[in-house]
Design a protein around this motif. Structure first.
Motif, PDB file in Angstrom:
ATOM      1  N   SER A  12       3.526  24.673 -53.954  1.00 24.58           N
ATOM      2  CA  SER A  12       3.487  25.791 -53.606  1.00 24.58           C
ATOM      3  C   SER A  12       4.914  26.045 -52.924  1.00 24.58           C
ATOM      4  O   SER A  12       5.114  24.756 -51.779  1.00 24.58           O
ATOM      5  N   GLU A  33       3.597  30.747 -48.763  1.00 21.90           N
ATOM      6  CA  GLU A  33       1.677  30.483 -49.599  1.00 21.90           C
ATOM      7  C   GLU A  33       1.328  28.881 -49.322  1.00 21.90           C
ATOM      8  O   GLU A  33       0.663  29.216 -48.693  1.00 21.90           O
ATOM      9  N   ASN A  38       9.542  34.200 -52.810  1.00 20.82           N
ATOM     10  CA  ASN A  38       7.971  34.057 -51.944  1.00 20.82           C
ATOM     11  C   ASN A  38       7.493  34.545 -51.439  1.00 20.82           C
ATOM     12  O   ASN A  38       6.392  34.765 -51.356  1.00 20.82           O
ATOM     13  N   TYR A  88       3.811  36.680 -52.510  1.00 17.87           N
ATOM     14  CA  TYR A  88       2.430  36.838 -52.794  1.00 17.87           C
ATOM     15  C   TYR A  88       1.788  37.288 -51.157  1.00 17.87           C
ATOM     16  O   TYR A  88       0.930  37.168 -51.234  1.00 17.87           O
ATOM     17  N   GLN A 144      -0.307  40.513 -52.954  1.00 18.48           N
ATOM     18  CA  GLN A 144      -0.616  40.771 -53.992  1.00 18.48           C
ATOM     19  C   GLN A 144      -2.470  40.733 -53.751  1.00 18.48           C
ATOM     20  O   GLN A 144      -2.715  40.851 -52.282  1.00 18.48           O
ATOM     21  N   THR A 166      -4.657  38.497 -51.788  1.00 15.27           N
ATOM     22  CA  THR A 166      -4.296  38.929 -49.738  1.00 15.27           C
ATOM     23  C   THR A 166      -4.265  40.072 -48.944  1.00 15.27           C
ATOM     24  O   THR A 166      -4.105  39.884 -48.691  1.00 15.27           O
TER      25      THR A 166
END
Length: 416
Positions: free
Chosen positions: A163, A167, A347, A350, A353, A356
């Protein structure tokens, strides 16, 4: 009865020590014996012995960490004449194995719980309705907040090396919220179910993530365990070491929190977790004459400094919880090592999403309600609202549970 009815102080102390050793022995045998065997075997390997001790196949009794602490506290309270010894075995058995609290607490004091069993209980519609509200909020915290956080955090913790930094930081954040929502959710449901039966259990959480120093955090997190440790471990230990002044206080705090960590499970991760929380008290201890004088001004000040302190404390607690959720210290070190690597713009995707964003939105709603109720008896005390608004809110919570709730096999604290 033996403690209270003994003919002299020496015999009374003998029965107290016998009861304590019996309960501690049960806890050590069922929960920690294999931990000690494993570490003895590791030591034997290090010094060159080929033979090793055989681990035991044990079935750990349900809720042993909770009911042994209740029993030990009961014996001490009887000895100190803070409560009368129970003469009714049925009432005492209910006190020990009362079903809403046996698996994950709260850790009840005998002088608070036992008198409620002996008095007449009449149906109280206000208490009943408040119990239902608390159950609904606890269910929302568990299946919507905790389980959606777990859905995102578990894959990250299972493979920290695979990860990126964003994350990993998100995983630490989601786990910190999961841990709180899971345990506070259980506590709210246990307290709410008990209210339906006319029995009041002790409050176990008081919006700990809104505090601004570590002392206030532990006064608000797993409150019944903290109070138990303060009364039966920290207070006598600090009294014994009082001649060493602040050094004695520091030793008492760190020892107490190492035991708090070890109480959670037979793993070095819990011991280190407790040790670190004890260390976090050092700035407060070194700047104050008495630990009891360390209190935040949460009820009077909510300026920029307050929010900065609250944010900093949450980050500290969140990062320490990584150790709590790690399989081993090596696993935690891998997580931390990957966490502080460089961050690229890729990064950040993330965070955008759908799962999330949804979870962050649900967490925001959850914390908003808790913030509104932070000065009330529990986190979902909305009886003062008008009937129409109240029922609209109930329907909203219920629909959110149906739409966004996730199934779960257990609570985090069932393992403790």
């Amino acid at each position: 009865m033996k403690i209270r009815n003994s003919s002299n102080e020496i015999i009374s102390k003998y029965w107290l020590y016998f009861g304590q050793l019996f309960n501690i022995g049960l806890l050590l045998y069922f929960k920690y014996v294999n931990f000690f065997i494993e570490n003895i075997n590791n030591l034997l390997v290090e010094i060159g012995f080929d033979q090793s001790l055989q681990s035991l196949s044990l079935i750990v009794p349900l809720g042993i960490s909770f009911f042994t602490f209740q029993n030990i506290g009961y014996l001490i309270d009887v000895y100190n004449e803070e409560c009368e010894p129970s003469k009714n075995w049925l009432e005492f058995s209910i006190y020990v194995i009362y079903f809403p609290k046996i698996l994950s607490g709260p850790i009840e004091r005998s002088y608070h719980f036992l008198p409620q069993l002996s008095q007449n209980r009449n149906f109280d519609p206000i208490l009943f309705a408040d119990g239902l509200r608390q159950i609904l909020w606890g269910l929302f915290a568990k299946v919507v907040i905790a389980e959606n956080c777990a859905f995102l955090a578990n894959p990250i913790f299972n493979n920290p090396a695979g990860s990126n930094s964003i994350e990993l930081f998100s995983g630490a954040f989601f786990y910190a919220i999961q841990l709180y929502a899971d345990f506070a959710g259980y506590s709210n449901m246990a307290i709410g179910i008990s209210k339906l039966l006319g029995i009041q259990l002790s409050k176990n959480f008081s919006t700990p993530y809104f505090k601004t120093n570590i002392a206030d955090f532990w006064r608000s997190w797993h409150m019944t365990l903290t109070n138990w440790m303060m009364d039966y471990i920290f207070t006598p230990l600090s009294f014994t070491l009082r001649k060493r002044k602040k050094y004695g206080l520091i030793i008492s705090i760190i020892t107490t929190f190492i035991l708090v960590g070890f109480w959670h499970g037979a793993n070095w991760t819990f011991i280190v977790y407790g040790f670190l929380h004890g260390v976090y008290f050092l700035p407060l201890v070194l700047s104050k004459d008495k630990l009891s004088s360390v209190k935040s001004k949460t009820n009077t000040k909510t300026g920029i400094l307050y929010y900065l302190k609250m944010f900093a404390l949450f980050i500290l607690v969140m990062l320490t919880a990584v150790i709590f959720n790690s399989r081993s210290l090596d696993h935690a070190l891998i997580f931390y090592g990957e966490l502080f690597k460089s961050v690229s713009l890729d990064n950040l995707m993330y965070l955008f999403q759908p799962n999330t964003l949804l979870t962050i939105g649900l967490i925001g709603f959850f914390l908003m309600i808790e913030w509104v109720n932070k000065k009330h008896l529990h986190d979902f005390e909305i009886s003062r609202w008008s009937t129409l608004i109240r029922w609209c809110f109930y329907i909203l919570i219920f629909c959110t549970i149906l739409l966004f709730g996730r199934s779960s096999n257990s609570f985090i604290y069932f393992q403790f």
